[in-house]
Design an enzyme around this catalytic site. Structure first.
Site, mmCIF file in Angstrom:
data_model
loop_
_atom_site.group_PDB
_atom_site.id
_atom_site.type_symbol
_atom_site.label_atom_id
_atom_site.label_comp_id
_atom_site.label_asym_id
_atom_site.label_seq_id
_atom_site.Cartn_x
_atom_site.Cartn_y
_atom_site.Cartn_z
ATOM 1 N N ARG A 84 20.396 -8.369 8.049
ATOM 2 C CA ARG A 84 19.847 -9.707 8.210
ATOM 3 C C ARG A 84 20.898 -10.732 8.606
ATOM 4 N NH1 ARG A 84 21.924 -10.075 3.276
ATOM 5 N NH2 ARG A 84 21.944 -12.017 2.142
ATOM 6 N N ARG A 106 0.831 -1.211 0.000
ATOM 7 C CA ARG A 106 0.000 0.000 0.000
ATOM 8 C C ARG A 106 0.864 1.260 0.000
ATOM 9 N NH1 ARG A 106 -4.254 -2.141 4.515
ATOM 10 N NH2 ARG A 106 -5.369 -3.581 3.149
#
Length: 117
Positions: A89, A16
């Site tokens: 990560r 979105r």
């Protein structure tokens, strides 16, 4: 399951925010990192659940539960780190991989003890 739902919701919010409609998986770099982090976590979830289940049944529930909680925490850190930067990560990735190997070892030891007695 709650972590998986959380990760999926983060992808929806990123879609979105950056106006990336499904089925597209490319676009803004931040969206791509969030999408990839969610996909990576989803790919490892069946392995984690299987090892957790076997180790919990055949080794020790308490030790296995502690490893499982630590694994979930490292995957959350992995997701958060990956969402910010690709290098974010690495630490949690290595820790979560080490925990999967530990769960595999616990499962093997438990199975051997069970079936060789």
């Amino acid at each position: 399951v709650l972590f998986s739902a959380y990760f999926a919701l983060q992808v929806i919010y990123a879609r979105r925010k950056y106006k990336i409609s499904p089925p597209r998986t490319t676009g803004h770099p931040e969206f791509e990192r969030i999408f990839r982090a969610q996909a990576n976590c989803s790919e490892y979830f069946p392995i984690f659940i299987s090892l957790l289940w076997v180790a919990g049944i055949f080794f020790h529930q308490g030790v296995t539960a502690a490893c499982g909680l630590l694994y979930l925490y490292t995957r959350l850190r992995y997701f958060q780190g990956y969402s910010v930067a690709v290098q974010g990560r690495l630490g949690p990735l290595y820790t979560s991989a080490w925990l999967l190997w530990l769960l595999l070892g616990l499962a093997v030891v438990g199975l051997l003890a069970h079936f060789l007695q």
